[in-house]
Design a protein around this motif. Structure first.
Motif, PDB file in Angstrom:
ATOM      1  N   MET A   1       0.794  -1.027  -0.089  1.00  8.56           N
ATOM      2  CA  MET A   1      -0.037   0.059   0.013  1.00  8.56           C
ATOM      3  C   MET A   1       0.784   1.284   0.076  1.00  8.56           C
ATOM      4  O   MET A   1       1.718   1.378   0.780  1.00  8.56           O
ATOM      5  CB  MET A   1      -0.868   0.075   1.377  1.00  8.56           C
ATOM      6  CG  MET A   1      -1.822   1.289   1.486  1.00  8.56           C
ATOM      7  SD  MET A   1      -2.894   1.178   2.787  1.00  8.56           S
ATOM      8  CE  MET A   1      -4.480   1.522   1.997  1.00  8.56           C
ATOM      9  N   LEU A   2       0.646   2.269  -0.918  1.00  8.30           N
ATOM     10  CA  LEU A   2       1.384   3.541  -0.912  1.00  8.30           C
ATOM     11  C   LEU A   2       0.610   4.591  -0.040  1.00  8.30           C
ATOM     12  O   LEU A   2      -0.562   4.969  -0.118  1.00  8.30           O
ATOM     13  CB  LEU A   2       1.583   3.970  -2.278  1.00  8.30           C
ATOM     14  CG  LEU A   2       2.525   3.128  -3.382  1.00  8.30           C
ATOM     15  CD1 LEU A   2       2.212   3.406  -4.615  1.00  8.30           C
ATOM     16  CD2 LEU A   2       3.935   3.248  -2.812  1.00  8.30           C
ATOM     17  N   SER A   3       1.584   5.219   0.688  1.00  4.88           N
ATOM     18  CA  SER A   3       1.030   6.256   1.184  1.00  4.88           C
ATOM     19  C   SER A   3       1.442   7.645   0.373  1.00  4.88           C
ATOM     20  O   SER A   3       1.957   7.456  -0.637  1.00  4.88           O
ATOM     21  CB  SER A   3       1.561   6.573   2.677  1.00  4.88           C
ATOM     22  OG  SER A   3       3.107   6.786   2.578  1.00  4.88           O
ATOM     23  N   HIS A   4       0.802   8.636   0.893  1.00  6.99           N
ATOM     24  CA  HIS A   4       1.149   9.846   0.170  1.00  6.99           C
ATOM     25  C   HIS A   4       2.452  10.454   0.204  1.00  6.99           C
ATOM     26  O   HIS A   4       2.965  11.088  -0.761  1.00  6.99           O
ATOM     27  CB  HIS A   4      -0.042  10.971   0.437  1.00  6.99           C
ATOM     28  CG  HIS A   4      -0.109  11.544   1.825  1.00  6.99           C
ATOM     29  ND1 HIS A   4      -0.544  10.993   2.780  1.00  6.99           N
ATOM     30  CD2 HIS A   4       0.702  12.583   2.337  1.00  6.99           C
ATOM     31  CE1 HIS A   4      -0.273  11.655   4.096  1.00  6.99           C
ATOM     32  NE2 HIS A   4       0.299  12.564   3.649  1.00  6.99           N
ATOM     33  N   THR A   5       3.206   9.905   1.196  1.00  4.17           N
ATOM     34  CA  THR A   5       4.541  10.180   1.372  1.00  4.17           C
ATOM     35  C   THR A   5       5.418   9.614   0.600  1.00  4.17           C
ATOM     36  O   THR A   5       6.315  10.142  -0.022  1.00  4.17           O
ATOM     37  CB  THR A   5       4.706  10.057   2.917  1.00  4.17           C
ATOM     38  OG1 THR A   5       4.001  10.837   3.783  1.00  4.17           O
ATOM     39  CG2 THR A   5       6.420  10.535   3.259  1.00  4.17           C
ATOM     40  N   SER A   6       5.118   8.079   0.502  1.00  4.44           N
ATOM     41  CA  SER A   6       6.060   7.308  -0.551  1.00  4.44           C
ATOM     42  C   SER A   6       5.784   7.961  -1.961  1.00  4.44           C
ATOM     43  O   SER A   6       6.795   7.881  -2.927  1.00  4.44           O
ATOM     44  CB  SER A   6       5.651   5.927  -0.346  1.00  4.44           C
ATOM     45  OG  SER A   6       4.141   5.732  -0.872  1.00  4.44           O
ATOM     46  N   ILE A   7       4.633   8.546  -2.268  1.00  2.00           N
ATOM     47  CA  ILE A   7       4.193   9.113  -3.610  1.00  2.00           C
ATOM     48  C   ILE A   7       5.256  10.466  -3.812  1.00  2.00           C
ATOM     49  O   ILE A   7       5.943  10.508  -4.872  1.00  2.00           O
ATOM     50  CB  ILE A   7       2.927   9.303  -3.905  1.00  2.00           C
ATOM     51  CG1 ILE A   7       2.045   8.103  -3.949  1.00  2.00           C
ATOM     52  CG2 ILE A   7       2.635  10.171  -5.198  1.00  2.00           C
ATOM     53  CD1 ILE A   7       0.449   8.222  -4.046  1.00  2.00           C
ATOM     54  N   LEU A   8       5.394  11.035  -2.782  1.00  2.00           N
ATOM     55  CA  LEU A   8       6.365  12.389  -2.991  1.00  2.00           C
ATOM     56  C   LEU A   8       7.748  11.764  -2.982  1.00  2.00           C
ATOM     57  O   LEU A   8       8.293  12.402  -3.870  1.00  2.00           O
ATOM     58  CB  LEU A   8       6.126  13.262  -1.804  1.00  2.00           C
ATOM     59  CG  LEU A   8       7.090  14.588  -1.641  1.00  2.00           C
ATOM     60  CD1 LEU A   8       6.850  15.309  -2.638  1.00  2.00           C
ATOM     61  CD2 LEU A   8       7.274  14.838  -0.255  1.00  2.00           C
ATOM     62  N   ILE A   9       8.151  10.799  -2.213  1.00  2.88           N
ATOM     63  CA  ILE A   9       9.380  10.242  -2.501  1.00  2.88           C
ATOM     64  C   ILE A   9       9.906   9.815  -4.020  1.00  2.88           C
ATOM     65  O   ILE A   9      10.798  10.204  -4.672  1.00  2.88           O
ATOM     66  CB  ILE A   9       9.976   9.195  -1.489  1.00  2.88           C
ATOM     67  CG1 ILE A   9       9.718   9.756  -0.137  1.00  2.88           C
ATOM     68  CG2 ILE A   9      11.280   8.582  -1.619  1.00  2.88           C
ATOM     69  CD1 ILE A   9       9.952   8.826   0.995  1.00  2.88           C
ATOM     70  N   ILE A  10       8.955   8.937  -4.595  1.00  6.07           N
ATOM     71  CA  ILE A  10       9.097   8.445  -5.907  1.00  6.07           C
ATOM     72  C   ILE A  10       8.961   9.633  -6.788  1.00  6.07           C
ATOM     73  O   ILE A  10       9.881   9.654  -7.899  1.00  6.07           O
ATOM     74  CB  ILE A  10       8.014   7.533  -6.043  1.00  6.07           C
ATOM     75  CG1 ILE A  10       8.233   6.265  -5.205  1.00  6.07           C
ATOM     76  CG2 ILE A  10       7.888   7.056  -7.541  1.00  6.07           C
ATOM     77  CD1 ILE A  10       7.002   5.175  -5.317  1.00  6.07           C
ATOM     78  N   SER A  11       8.345  10.537  -6.611  1.00  8.38           N
ATOM     79  CA  SER A  11       8.098  11.587  -7.524  1.00  8.38           C
ATOM     80  C   SER A  11       9.423  12.548  -7.576  1.00  8.38           C
ATOM     81  O   SER A  11       9.686  12.755  -8.766  1.00  8.38           O
ATOM     82  CB  SER A  11       6.823  12.678  -7.199  1.00  8.38           C
ATOM     83  OG  SER A  11       5.594  11.946  -7.168  1.00  8.38           O
ATOM     84  N   ILE A  12      10.031  12.701  -6.420  1.00 13.92           N
ATOM     85  CA  ILE A  12      11.071  13.511  -6.485  1.00 13.92           C
ATOM     86  C   ILE A  12      12.525  12.731  -7.112  1.00 13.92           C
ATOM     87  O   ILE A  12      13.120  13.411  -7.772  1.00 13.92           O
ATOM     88  CB  ILE A  12      11.492  14.019  -4.952  1.00 13.92           C
ATOM     89  CG1 ILE A  12      10.543  14.752  -4.293  1.00 13.92           C
ATOM     90  CG2 ILE A  12      12.987  14.356  -4.858  1.00 13.92           C
ATOM     91  CD1 ILE A  12      10.776  15.139  -2.935  1.00 13.92           C
ATOM     92  N   PHE A  13      12.148  11.371  -6.915  1.00 16.38           N
ATOM     93  CA  PHE A  13      13.178  10.481  -7.736  1.00 16.38           C
ATOM     94  C   PHE A  13      13.074  10.730  -9.223  1.00 16.38           C
ATOM     95  O   PHE A  13      13.916  10.858  -9.662  1.00 16.38           O
ATOM     96  CB  PHE A  13      13.218   9.145  -6.984  1.00 16.38           C
ATOM     97  CG  PHE A  13      14.137   8.087  -7.702  1.00 16.38           C
ATOM     98  CD1 PHE A  13      15.341   8.136  -7.662  1.00 16.38           C
ATOM     99  CD2 PHE A  13      13.604   7.381  -8.918  1.00 16.38           C
ATOM    100  CE1 PHE A  13      16.281   7.272  -8.346  1.00 16.38           C
ATOM    101  CE2 PHE A  13      14.349   6.583  -9.680  1.00 16.38           C
ATOM    102  CZ  PHE A  13      15.573   6.389  -9.283  1.00 16.38           C
TER     103      PHE A  13
END
Length: 112
Positions: A1-13
Motif C-alpha cells: 500500500m502506498l502512502s502519500h509520503t511514498s508518492i512524494l519520494i518516488i516523484s522527487i526521484f
C-alpha cells in the motif's frame, strides 16, 4: 500500500531523473510530467487524508455527545419526584447565571 509520503519520494526521484543527463529528451519530458503529477498528487492526497481525519474526529465527538446526553437524560429521569428538563443543552451554551440557577434544582433532586 502506498502512502502519500511514498508518492512524494518516488516523484522527487523521477524529477531527479528528468534533470539528469542519462535519458533522452522525450524521456526527460515524460519523467518531468510524471514527477510534477506525483507532487501534485501528494498535496491532493494529503489534503484528502486531513479532511477524512477531521470528519472521523467529528463523528466520534458527535457519538460521545449523544451518549453523554442519553446518560444525563436517563440519570435525570430515573427519579420520579424530579421533572426532566425540557431540553438538554450542551455545556458551552449555558451562561454562568443559568448554570447557577439550575444547580440548586439538580442537587435537591439528587439528594431526595
Amino acid at each position: 500500500m502506498l502512502s502519500h509520503t511514498s508518492i512524494l519520494i518516488i516523484s522527487i526521484f523521477i524529477l531527479g531523473m528528468a534533470t539528469g543527463n542519462i535519458s533522452s529528451v522525450p524521456a526527460n519530458s515524460s519523467f518531468l510530467m510524471m514527477g510534477v503529477f506525483g507532487v501534485i498528487s501528494y498535496f491532493g492526497l494529503g489534503a484528502l487524508a486531513d479532511s477524512r481525519e477531521r470528519k472521523r474526529r467529528q463523528q466520534i465527538l458527535e457519538q460521545k455527545e449523544e451518549a453523554l446526553e442519553g446518560r444525563l437524560e436517563r440519570h435525570l429521569t430515573t427519579n420520579p419526584q424530579c421533572h426532566p428538563p425540557q431540553r438538554v443543552a450542551s455545556a458551552g451554551s449555558l451562561h454562568n447565571a443559568d448554570r447557577q440557577a439550575e444547580m440548586p434544582q439538580l442537587t435537591t433532586c439528587q439528594n431526595r
